[in-house]
Design an enzyme around this catalytic site. Structure first.
Site, PDB file in Angstrom:
ATOM      1  N   CYS A   1       0.266  46.424  61.091  1.00 42.18           N
ATOM      2  CA  CYS A   1       1.369  47.545  60.528  1.00 42.18           C
ATOM      3  C   CYS A   1       0.589  48.351  60.130  1.00 42.18           C
ATOM      4  O   CYS A   1      -0.451  48.397  59.198  1.00 42.18           O
ATOM      5  CB  CYS A   1       2.491  46.706  59.781  1.00 42.18           C
ATOM      6  SG  CYS A   1       3.136  45.140  60.606  1.00 42.18           S
TER       7      CYS A   1
ATOM      8  N   ARG B   1      -2.279  51.252  64.436  1.00 37.12           N
ATOM      9  CA  ARG B   1      -2.366  49.808  63.393  1.00 37.12           C
ATOM     10  C   ARG B   1      -1.019  48.854  64.160  1.00 37.12           C
ATOM     11  O   ARG B   1      -0.708  47.741  63.783  1.00 37.12           O
ATOM     12  CB  ARG B   1      -1.880  49.958  62.054  1.00 37.12           C
ATOM     13  CG  ARG B   1      -3.031  50.803  61.478  1.00 37.12           C
ATOM     14  CD  ARG B   1      -3.084  50.983  60.030  1.00 37.12           C
ATOM     15  NE  ARG B   1      -2.733  49.638  59.224  1.00 37.12           N
ATOM     16  CZ  ARG B   1      -3.955  49.056  58.812  1.00 37.12           C
ATOM     17  NH1 ARG B   1      -5.254  49.686  59.006  1.00 37.12           N
ATOM     18  NH2 ARG B   1      -3.830  48.057  58.463  1.00 37.12           N
TER      19      ARG B   1
ATOM     20  N   TRP C   1       3.557  45.992  63.773  1.00 35.71           N
ATOM     21  CA  TRP C   1       2.958  44.974  64.827  1.00 35.71           C
ATOM     22  C   TRP C   1       3.702  43.476  64.411  1.00 35.71           C
ATOM     23  O   TRP C   1       3.318  43.112  63.384  1.00 35.71           O
ATOM     24  CB  TRP C   1       1.358  45.126  64.695  1.00 35.71           C
ATOM     25  CG  TRP C   1       0.823  44.145  65.755  1.00 35.71           C
ATOM     26  CD1 TRP C   1       0.506  44.486  66.925  1.00 35.71           C
ATOM     27  CD2 TRP C   1       0.455  42.798  65.535  1.00 35.71           C
ATOM     28  NE1 TRP C   1      -0.112  43.464  67.582  1.00 35.71           N
ATOM     29  CE2 TRP C   1      -0.167  42.453  66.882  1.00 35.71           C
ATOM     30  CE3 TRP C   1       0.633  41.732  64.510  1.00 35.71           C
ATOM     31  CZ2 TRP C   1      -0.728  41.191  67.430  1.00 35.71           C
ATOM     32  CZ3 TRP C   1      -0.062  40.600  64.942  1.00 35.71           C
ATOM     33  CH2 TRP C   1      -0.567  40.062  66.262  1.00 35.71           C
TER      34      TRP C   1
ATOM     35  N   ASN D   1       3.000  45.339  54.943  1.00 36.59           N
ATOM     36  CA  ASN D   1       1.769  45.228  56.105  1.00 36.59           C
ATOM     37  C   ASN D   1       0.852  43.880  55.476  1.00 36.59           C
ATOM     38  O   ASN D   1       0.586  43.766  54.403  1.00 36.59           O
ATOM     39  CB  ASN D   1       0.739  46.395  55.843  1.00 36.59           C
ATOM     40  CG  ASN D   1      -0.560  45.924  56.877  1.00 36.59           C
ATOM     41  OD1 ASN D   1      -0.285  45.096  57.757  1.00 36.59           O
ATOM     42  ND2 ASN D   1      -1.679  46.510  56.391  1.00 36.59           N
ATOM     43  N   GLY D   2       1.351  42.961  56.343  1.00 33.27           N
ATOM     44  CA  GLY D   2       0.813  41.402  56.064  1.00 33.27           C
ATOM     45  C   GLY D   2       1.740  40.391  56.487  1.00 33.27           C
ATOM     46  O   GLY D   2       2.614  40.485  57.182  1.00 33.27           O
TER      47      GLY D   2
ATOM     48  N   GLU E   1     -18.122  42.496  77.226  1.00 39.56           N
ATOM     49  CA  GLU E   1     -17.607  43.783  76.840  1.00 39.56           C
ATOM     50  C   GLU E   1     -16.713  44.709  77.799  1.00 39.56           C
ATOM     51  O   GLU E   1     -15.782  45.177  77.564  1.00 39.56           O
ATOM     52  CB  GLU E   1     -18.478  44.691  75.833  1.00 39.56           C
ATOM     53  CG  GLU E   1     -17.884  45.888  75.114  1.00 39.56           C
ATOM     54  CD  GLU E   1     -16.716  46.032  74.235  1.00 39.56           C
ATOM     55  OE1 GLU E   1     -16.364  44.647  74.088  1.00 39.56           O
ATOM     56  OE2 GLU E   1     -16.136  46.979  74.192  1.00 39.56           O
TER      57      GLU E   1
ATOM     58  N   LYS F   1     -12.903  45.408  77.895  1.00 37.64           N
ATOM     59  CA  LYS F   1     -12.323  46.794  77.923  1.00 37.64           C
ATOM     60  C   LYS F   1     -11.037  46.834  78.984  1.00 37.64           C
ATOM     61  O   LYS F   1     -10.203  47.471  78.875  1.00 37.64           O
ATOM     62  CB  LYS F   1     -13.489  47.925  78.055  1.00 37.64           C
ATOM     63  CG  LYS F   1     -14.346  48.367  77.078  1.00 37.64           C
ATOM     64  CD  LYS F   1     -13.907  49.267  75.978  1.00 37.64           C
ATOM     65  CE  LYS F   1     -13.096  48.148  74.993  1.00 37.64           C
ATOM     66  NZ  LYS F   1     -13.813  47.848  74.009  1.00 37.64           N
TER      67      LYS F   1
ATOM     68  N   HIS G   1     -22.354  28.786  89.050  1.00 40.61           N
ATOM     69  CA  HIS G   1     -21.931  27.443  88.518  1.00 40.61           C
ATOM     70  C   HIS G   1     -20.198  27.675  88.539  1.00 40.61           C
ATOM     71  O   HIS G   1     -19.755  26.708  87.832  1.00 40.61           O
ATOM     72  CB  HIS G   1     -22.345  27.064  87.122  1.00 40.61           C
ATOM     73  CG  HIS G   1     -23.967  27.121  87.307  1.00 40.61           C
ATOM     74  ND1 HIS G   1     -24.385  25.747  88.231  1.00 40.61           N
ATOM     75  CD2 HIS G   1     -24.897  27.799  87.007  1.00 40.61           C
ATOM     76  CE1 HIS G   1     -25.780  26.002  88.122  1.00 40.61           C
ATOM     77  NE2 HIS G   1     -26.254  26.949  87.562  1.00 40.61           N
TER      78      HIS G   1
ATOM     79  N   LYS H   1      -5.238  48.143  65.933  1.00 34.03           N
ATOM     80  CA  LYS H   1      -6.650  48.436  66.117  1.00 34.03           C
ATOM     81  C   LYS H   1      -7.185  47.468  64.860  1.00 34.03           C
ATOM     82  O   LYS H   1      -8.438  46.995  65.046  1.00 34.03           O
ATOM     83  CB  LYS H   1      -6.757  49.824  65.740  1.00 34.03           C
ATOM     84  CG  LYS H   1      -8.257  50.446  65.386  1.00 34.03           C
ATOM     85  CD  LYS H   1      -8.655  51.209  66.448  1.00 34.03           C
ATOM     86  CE  LYS H   1     -10.163  51.671  66.219  1.00 34.03           C
ATOM     87  NZ  LYS H   1     -10.744  50.854  67.427  1.00 34.03           N
TER      88      LYS H   1
HETATM   89  C1  G6P Z   1      -8.756  44.457  67.214  1.00 31.71           C
HETATM   90  C2  G6P Z   1      -9.103  45.643  67.907  1.00 31.71           C
HETATM   91  C3  G6P Z   1     -10.714  45.566  68.820  1.00 31.71           C
HETATM   92  C4  G6P Z   1     -11.704  44.959  67.633  1.00 31.71           C
HETATM   93  C5  G6P Z   1     -11.294  43.682  66.896  1.00 31.71           C
HETATM   94  C6  G6P Z   1     -12.234  43.563  65.750  1.00 31.71           C
HETATM   95  O1  G6P Z   1      -8.604  43.342  68.137  1.00 31.71           O
HETATM   96  O2  G6P Z   1      -8.325  45.802  68.981  1.00 31.71           O
HETATM   97  O3  G6P Z   1     -11.068  46.780  69.176  1.00 31.71           O
HETATM   98  O4  G6P Z   1     -12.954  44.966  68.336  1.00 31.71           O
HETATM   99  O5  G6P Z   1      -9.979  44.041  66.231  1.00 31.71           O
HETATM  100  O6  G6P Z   1     -12.083  44.663  64.423  1.00 31.71           O
HETATM  101  P1  G6P Z   1     -13.162  45.063  63.603  1.00 31.71           P
HETATM  102  O7  G6P Z   1     -12.367  45.848  63.188  1.00 31.71           O
HETATM  103  O8  G6P Z   1     -13.458  43.872  62.757  1.00 31.71           O
HETATM  104  O9  G6P Z   1     -14.286  45.299  64.315  1.00 31.71           O
END
Ligand code: G6P
Length: 616
Positions: free
Chosen positions: A2, A27, A74, A100-101, A489, A493, A512, A611
């Protein structure tokens, strides 16, 4: 998660709060709301959906008020709907809160308050908190400032809150535990901003106070900020920081999406990351956070890396790099797993946390655990002044600039750069690497920004490949050695922004299990770098081809072998093998970006994600 924002000043609060909410939407974006105070009245607007929907709702009325609180959510407790959206009122209608929390013990608190006659309209923990505050205030006949610590000391969990009391409209009170909270201090203390990060107020002021965990602040118009500790009421002197952030850095700058902008920013971001630290001609790497503790690093028996998401993948690349350069054994742990077992940590271990936001709750909790066990903590963060950068004993910032797109891009590559520099610094001190190799690596690092630019030139070709495979239901990503984490990664993505199922594997593991999935419907992205067991990867590609898999090869410029058998190739410039992830990642970022755009997905704010994950 949030995002929270507040304004108390002389201007109209609404446009400031709405614009701020848009900046904080990364957020969380399940629902949004705003409360405005004007003439003894609090107007409340909230709705499921994004900030734009809130704007539509408000556009039907006339709003005014120079005090405003806004929230973008969120969802944690309660589905995303209008009622569960913030802000929340207390039963009397006097108090209004944004949060937020998570209040973990909200259920027993709610039960108790219900017995005392309180009525709840939403399923949220936040509505419980605001009524708890009201109950404490009323039953003790005290002010909001006095009631808040008593109420908060009964709560278990995390919060960044802002609370407004209609009966004392000159003041907004904020408190923080676990979730971030910044206070922007306007000119002559005539206006104040409250936000989850500084982006909503950077065009008004670059003076900010970052609240620490366990602190509560009263913000009074014309009078300033008074901070106390929640546990014992002790006064804390406000520390006003000068921010370096500028507006341009947090806007799209002509790109369709933040993600694309951030992908294209990587040459500069990498340069900024090593600027002043990498001195190839002098043969040195300078990093204050490492230099000051160099003996700890050279004597470290083990490095434990804790992180989540993309940062965890950067940690996996760093494992290969540290072991290769500095000959220190490395373990890479999901922070969320590490903290819930009883990890063996020795005082000679170094725990490195990698985090773009510096706020990820699980990573923070893992660090707290490691601290209790006496480990030396080192932080690799992007956000300056973030919680992780403050709890660690030392650290190195990535200097990537603000990353707004939820799918991490430039944070990942700059994390790898910082971690490579640390490994090189230790390697030099320990003498764990040949003189020649060390110097090659230093000089080669300097070339990476221009090589990333060349990798970006494949953009149009990648767009065509995206067009050909956008309707695939599954993808496989394969890589070896330094590029195995890049395969993970790349798959992440794609999942994050296009919602296509994808899996990353070490290329040799394919036989495997995953090869059973391969048929003419399966696109397989294979990273085949020159020194990354190239011949073996070529054999893996042959095996996939004989099962009719569609091969997209990520290959060094001028490659012929893979080109002959793959359906498509994306070229990256040659570089020393440990640095190939910095280039192969670029192709995979662009591939997932274009697929998501073609599928008309919300690239910057994918569904269900946020994020900065400040819940555990
Ligand atoms: C969320 C974001 C990711 C990020 C992860 C860890 O899931 O969507 O993009 O890699 O958190 O976040 P940080 O800020 O600790 O790198």
């Amino acid at each position: 998660m949030c995002g929270i924002i507040g304004y108390i000043g002389m201007q109209e609060a609404y446009p400031i709060v709405i614009k701020g909410l848009k900046r904080l939407e990364y957020r969380g974006y399940d629902s949004a709301g705003i409360a405005l105070y004007d003439n003894d009245d609090i107007q409340l607007y909230k709705t499921k959906g994004k900030v734009a929907e809130l704007e539509n709702l408000v556009s039907e009325t006339t709003v005014s008020g120079s005090i405003g609180l806004g929230h973008t959510r969120w969802a944690t407790h309660g589905v995303p709907n209008d009622v569960n959206s913030h802000p929340h009122f207390s039963n009397s209608g006097d108090l209004v809160i944004i949060h937020n929390g998570i209040i973990e013990n909200y259920a027993p608190l709610k039960e108790e308050l219900t017995k005392r006659g309180y009525v709840f309209h939403s399923d949220t923990d936040t509505e419980v908190l605001v009524n708890l505050i009201e109950d404490v205030k009323k039953s003790n006949n005290i002010s909001l400032f006095e009631a808040l610590p008593i109420a908060l000391n009964q709560c278990v969990g995390a919060y960044a809150i802002a609370v407004f009391d209609r009966t004392n409209p000159e003041e907004v009170i904020v408190a923080k535990l676990g979730s971030p909270l910044a206070i922007g201090v306007g000119a002559y203390e005539k206006e104040f901003f409250i936000a989850s990060d500084a982006s909503p107020f950077i065009e008004y002021t670059n003076n900010a106070i970052y609240l620490e965990d366990g602190e509560l602040a009263s913000i009074k118009l014309g009078q300033g900020v008074e901070i106390v500790k929640i546990t014992d009421g002790q006064n804390v002197d406000p520390y006003v920081q000068k921010l370096q952030l500028n507006l341009e850095q947090i806007e799209k700058g002509g790109f369709d999406h933040f993600m694309l902008k951030e992908i294209y920013e990587q040459p500069n971001a990498i340069l900024d990351t090593y600027r002043g630290r990498l001195l190839p001609d002098e043969g040195i790497v300078k990093m204050a956070g490492v230099d000051d503790h160099i003996e700890r690093f050279t004597k470290a028996k083990r490095i434990i890396i804790v992180a989540c998401g993309t940062s965890w993948h950067a940690g996996l690349v760093a494992e290969y790099i540290f072991e290769e350069f500095a000959r220190i054994p490395v373990e890479v742990e999901y922070a969320s797993e590490f903290r819930y077992r009883n990890p063996i940590i020795d005082k000679d271990d170094i725990v490195i946390a990698i985090s773009q936001s510096g706020e990820t709750a699980d990573t923070m909790a893992a660090l707290k655990l490691a601290k209790e066990k006496g480990a030396f903590l080192f932080g690799v963060c992007n956000v300056v002044g973030s919680s992780i950068s403050r709890i660690t004993d030392a650290g190195a910032y990535t200097h990537a600039g603000p990353e707004i797109g939820v799918a991490s891009t430039k944070a990942f590559t700059t994390q790898i750069v910082v971690l490579s520099l640390i490994a090189l610094r230790i390697a030099k001190e320990k003498g764990s690497m040949g003189h020649k190799d060390y110097h090659y690596l230093l000089h080669e690092m300097e070339q990476i920004p221009s090589k990333v630019k060349i990798a970006l030139e494949e953009n149009d070709k990648i767009k065509e490949i995206a067009q050909a495979y956008k309707d695939a239901a599954n993808f496989l990503y394969l890589g070896r050695g330094f590029n195995f984490p890049v395969a993970l990664e790349g798959a992440l993505k794609l999942k994050e922004i296009s919602y296509i199922h994808a899996e990353g594997y070490p290329a040799a593991e394919m036989k495997h299990g995953p090869i059973a999935l391969v048929d003419e419907q399966m696109p397989v992205v294979v990273i085949a770098t020159r020194k990354g067991h190239y011949e073996k990867v070529v054999s893996n590609i042959q095996e996939l081809k004989s099962r009719k898999g569609k091969i997209i090869g990520i290959v060094p410029k001028g490659d012929v072998q893979v080109k002959q058998i793959a359906d498509h190739v994306i070229e990256i410039p040659e570089t020393l093998e440990p640095f190939t992830p910095l280039l192969s990642t670029i192709s995979l970022q662009l591939l997932s970006y274009h697929i998501a755009v073609l599928l008309e997905k919300n690239v910057d704010q994918p569904r269900n994600l946020a994020k900065s994950v400040t819940v555990e």
